[in-house]
Design an enzyme around this catalytic site. Structure first.
Site, PDB file in Angstrom:
ATOM      1  N   GLU A  68       0.832  -1.206   0.000  1.00  0.00           N
ATOM      2  CA  GLU A  68       0.000   0.000   0.000  1.00  0.00           C
ATOM      3  C   GLU A  68       0.866   1.255   0.000  1.00  0.00           C
ATOM      4  O   GLU A  68       1.722   1.413   0.872  1.00  0.00           O
ATOM      5  CB  GLU A  68      -0.895  -0.020   1.251  1.00  0.00           C
ATOM      6  CG  GLU A  68      -1.889   1.115   1.289  1.00  0.00           C
ATOM      7  CD  GLU A  68      -2.817   1.037   2.509  1.00  0.00           C
ATOM      8  OE1 GLU A  68      -2.999  -0.071   3.060  1.00  0.00           O
ATOM      9  OE2 GLU A  68      -3.334   2.088   2.898  1.00  0.00           O
TER      10      GLU A  68
ATOM     11  N   LYS B  56      -7.044  -0.643  11.906  1.00  0.00           N
ATOM     12  CA  LYS B  56      -6.400  -1.017  10.642  1.00  0.00           C
ATOM     13  C   LYS B  56      -5.228  -0.068  10.368  1.00  0.00           C
ATOM     14  O   LYS B  56      -4.169  -0.480   9.903  1.00  0.00           O
ATOM     15  CB  LYS B  56      -7.429  -0.968   9.500  1.00  0.00           C
ATOM     16  CG  LYS B  56      -6.971  -1.622   8.211  1.00  0.00           C
ATOM     17  CD  LYS B  56      -6.189  -0.708   7.310  1.00  0.00           C
ATOM     18  CE  LYS B  56      -5.796  -1.395   6.012  1.00  0.00           C
ATOM     19  NZ  LYS B  56      -4.979  -0.524   5.161  1.00  0.00           N
TER      20      LYS B  56
ATOM     21  N   ASP C  49       4.959 -13.733  11.849  1.00  0.00           N
ATOM     22  CA  ASP C  49       3.637 -14.268  11.523  1.00  0.00           C
ATOM     23  C   ASP C  49       2.616 -13.145  11.733  1.00  0.00           C
ATOM     24  O   ASP C  49       2.122 -12.922  12.830  1.00  0.00           O
ATOM     25  CB  ASP C  49       3.361 -15.457  12.455  1.00  0.00           C
ATOM     26  CG  ASP C  49       2.005 -16.097  12.192  1.00  0.00           C
ATOM     27  OD1 ASP C  49       1.173 -15.475  11.494  1.00  0.00           O
ATOM     28  OD2 ASP C  49       1.783 -17.198  12.710  1.00  0.00           O
TER      29      ASP C  49
ATOM     30  N   HIS D  68      -3.249  10.659  -0.771  1.00  0.00           N
ATOM     31  CA  HIS D  68      -3.324   9.396  -1.487  1.00  0.00           C
ATOM     32  C   HIS D  68      -3.213   9.612  -2.984  1.00  0.00           C
ATOM     33  O   HIS D  68      -2.537   8.891  -3.695  1.00  0.00           O
ATOM     34  CB  HIS D  68      -4.678   8.727  -1.213  1.00  0.00           C
ATOM     35  CG  HIS D  68      -4.554   7.555  -0.302  1.00  0.00           C
ATOM     36  ND1 HIS D  68      -3.533   6.650  -0.412  1.00  0.00           N
ATOM     37  CD2 HIS D  68      -5.324   7.144   0.733  1.00  0.00           C
ATOM     38  CE1 HIS D  68      -3.675   5.730   0.520  1.00  0.00           C
ATOM     39  NE2 HIS D  68      -4.752   6.008   1.237  1.00  0.00           N
TER      40      HIS D  68
END
Ligand code: PEP
Ligand code: MN
Length: 730
Positions: A417, A594, A610, A707
């Site tokens: 991202e 998130k 992991d 963005h």
């Protein structure tokens, strides 16, 4: 101090009571009754209330101080630095080191590197030199200020430099975190006023012939004109010594610190004038109460253009730092200080970035090679998972500016991202300005579960297992002798009854797995104890596996951000409001979290962790209460924002993919971590930084604008690919 006695007082007995307190007095001539006693100046310092309690004392009168502002100065001060986190003056010893004069860009850069590696946070060096002879080197002037600033920024140091004349006060103040007033200028009141007006902290050297009163009064001039804080620096006064440059007045240091309660500095370099006496004099100054030690050091003292004889050799500076209890800074592979600051890194080409990291951090040949080629050997890949048909690449980036618990870390990130890396770096830079992140992690205690179904009398069975706690721990540890030998092992057990009707009981085993992620270790433990447990309580054994909600493996991270670094009070308010929104709404909280995991996962992938385990743990932890909640909260403070976060993080620095994947080995070398707990704290910092950056964008211009800029870049490179393909076809 004047002590007025009562009319009936027996002056002799009052005087002897005062003498008992260490106060030597004489009666003022001509004042028969009431008797007035004057306290001799070399008496002890005793509070007026104690004196007033003596029988026969009517009143105690203090002479009006000539320097009330100086008297009110606190013995500690938080010094904000232009390049680096704030510094608490008065909290331990602060060592300031650097050359007498800034001679060239290379000389000050080299000296700054050694000053930083010795653990110092402040760099000294004069651009303008007050020399006794007009024929001696006078300093490189204004250009030297630029060299000094560049070296300080590169090595994350604060700057102490002298303003010699009113002509250059503005330029000096623009690069200095502390403006020095030299000994020869202590009573140059016009200069003191000009420097005071800059609003900078001042280090005021004592003049060679000045009394302590004159020195303190000079400090008053600075404070009157606006200096926020004055550091009194003893640097030797005129005396009878012929083999030393000056006589270092250690008594005055003790007086100023212990009696008047000031923060005091000592400069043994100009006190001694010779390098062989600087270490003992620095220590004597510190022992007398100086909490700042200012010394001259030069990479090649024989070449120094001023004060060479008193410049410490590099190894002497390290020895002095050690004796003063200052920990050396982390060093890179090439012995240089390890830093995470690489200004304008993003503007460089990829090759330049690799070279910058390689030369600044002294990267191994293996890592340098890996950075150039990237990738994963097919053979290694074939051994990592099953049915391998190829490899799959993602960009390896570094997030910069991270400082955690006083140490810099270059943070490797692998993420598809855009803007995650840039956002984390930007936020880390804001946080760095106020000292960086602070955090800690509990011991690496993982949780294993053993499921038992159909247990009869499940409450009694639970009690049996509790009583057999020590046996269970012993059994568990039998299964993992190597972990026990390394200081880890099972530390506790717990029993939970999940369902009485079906007799569902769960045994928890808590295992300290040290620097490992620990999944294999705890699975082994669970499998090893299960048969005995089943024998003791009956029922049938079900799962024996780790829990991805390791509640005893938590990491805490926090930071402060000044609103000026954030972009203003409105943004700080907006972020605090965004935090409250997330605290009240799971729909928002999931997005908030998130944003945290953007940073954590990117580091996890780069370091071969992991990340599914991390995600599972983070979300389970967020949902532990009655509602799903944000992992971090942000609160408004007087100066900006305070952010804090807690979450479980099961990560490791040994075992797993850490050794197999060359990219992970390279990333581990970049990040320079001492063990799993330190890595957990750093990953949490990466998460909190990502969170801050996202909230700042959302509270400000909105997320799309930034963005879109990055997407435009991606689109450009996609267009570039299309173009090349077309060209290839044509
Ligand atoms: C100095 O620190 O560079 C200096 C000139 O010191 P002083 O003013 O104490 O002589
Ligand atoms: Mn000097």
């Amino acid at each position: 101090m004047i002590i007025v006695l009562t009319a009936q007082a027996d002056s002799k007995s009052v005087a002897s009571a005062l003498q008992g307190l260490g106060l030597w007095t004489r009666a003022l001539v001509g004042a028969a009754t009431p008797v007035i006693l004057e306290v001799e100046s070399h008496s002890a310092s005793v509070s007026p209330a104690v004196i007033e309690a003596i029988e026969g004392v009517a009143e105690v009168r203090q002479r009006k101080s000539a320097h009330p502002r100086v008297d009110r100065q606190a013995p500690t001060f938080t010094l904000t630095l232009r390049h680096g986190p704030a510094l608490e003056l008065g909290d331990g010893t602060t060592l300031v080191a650097g050359p007498c004069a800034v001679e060239s860009p290379d000389q000050i850069d080299e000296t700054a590197a050694l000053v930083a590696s010795a653990g110092c946070r402040l760099l000294r060096g004069g651009a303008f030199k007050p020399r006794t002879s007009p024929y001696s080197f006078q300093g490189e002037g204004l250009q030297a200020l630029d060299w000094l600033d560049a070296a300080a920024e590169k090595h994350g140091l604060g700057v102490v430099t002298e303003a010699m004349s009113e002509l250059h006060v503005t330029e000096v103040a623009a690069v200095a975190d502390i403006v020095q007033i030299g000994s020869r200028n202590m009573q140059n009141y016009a200069l003191l006023a000009a420097v005071g007006r800059t609003g900078k902290v001042v280090l005021l050297k004592r003049a060679r012939g000045a009394s302590v009163e004159e020195w303190l009064s000079a400090g008053e001039h600075l404070l009157v004109h606006g200096a926020p804080y004055v550091i009194f620096c003893e640097r030797g006064i005129a005396g009878a010594n012929t083999e030393l440059r000056n006589d270092l007045d250690v008594g005055s240091i003790a007086l100023l610190h212990h009696i008047h309660g000031h923060f005091v500095a000592v400069d043994p370099s100009h006190g001694a004038g010779r390098r062989d006496l600087i270490l003992p004099l620095a220590q004597s100054g510190a022992a007398a109460g100086a909490q700042m030690v200012l010394v001259e050091v030069h990479p090649q003292p024989a070449e120094a253009r001023s004060d060479g004889p008193q410049a410490l050799l590099p190894e002497q500076l390290r020895e002095l730092a050690k004796r003063l209890g200052i920990a050396p800074a982390a060093v890179a592979g090439n012995g240089q200080p390890y830093t995470s600051r690489f200004p304008e890194f993003y503007k460089k080409s990829m090759e330049q970035r690799q070279q910058t990291l390689a030369s600044t951090l002294g990267l191994s040949a293996e890592t340098q090679r890996y950075l150039q080629t990237g990738g994963l050997d097919m053979d290694v890949a074939d051994h990592m998972t099953e049915n391998v048909i190829s490899t799959f690449a993602l960009p390896l980036s570094v997030a910069l500016n991270f400082r955690v618990n006083g140490r810099d870390h270059v943070v490797p990130m692998v993420v598809e991202e855009p803007s995650v890396v840039a956002a984390a770096s930007n936020a880390a830079r804001m946080v760095r300005a106020t000292g960086g992140f602070r955090g800690d992690a509990t011991a690496s205690v993982m949780t294993a579960q053993v499921q038992l179904d159909g247990v009869l009398g499940v409450d009694g069975a639970a009690e049996t297992l509790r009583q057999r706690r020590d046996e269970i721990i012993a059994l568990a540890n039998q299964a993992i002798p190597r972990m026990v030998a390394r200081g880890g092992g099972c530390v506790d057990v717990d029993v939970r009854v999940l369902d009485r009707d079906s007799g569902l009981l769960v045994l928890h085993l808590y295992v300290d797995v040290g620097d490992a992620m620990g999944a294999n270790v705890v699975d082994t433990v669970a499998e090893n104890v299960a048969p005995a447990v089943q024998r003791w309580v009956g029922g049938s054994v079900g799962l024996r596996i780790l829990s991805n909600l390791p509640l005893r493996r938590l990491v805490h991270i926090e930071c402060d951000v000044g609103e000026e670094f954030l972009g203003g009070a409105d943004l700080a308010d907006g972020i605090a409001r965004a935090s409250r929104f997330a605290e009240m709404d799971p729909f928002r909280a999931s997005t908030h979290n998130k944003g945290i995991l953007n940073g954590i996962d990117a580091v996890a992938v780069a370091l071969g962790q992991d990340w599914r385990a991390i995600e599972a743990g983070a979300h389970a932890y967020a949902g532990l209460g009655s509602d799903y909640r944000p992992l971090s909260v942000w609160r408004r403070t007087e100066t900006g924002l305070h952010g804090s976060m807690e979450l479980p993080l099961a990560i490791g620095t040994v075992g797993g993919s850490t050794q197999a994947h060359p990219g992970v080995r390279a990333a581990m070398e970049l990040v320079r971590i001492d063990g799993a707990r330190q890595l957990a704290v750093l990953m949490a910092a990466a998460g909190l930084a990502s969170n801050l950056a996202a909230l700042r964008a959302l509270a400000g211009e909105g997320i799309q604008q930034g963005h879109m800029r990055l997407h435009a870049r991606k689109a450009e490179s996609a267009a570039h690919v299309v173009l090349t393909v077309h060209k290839g076809a044509a």
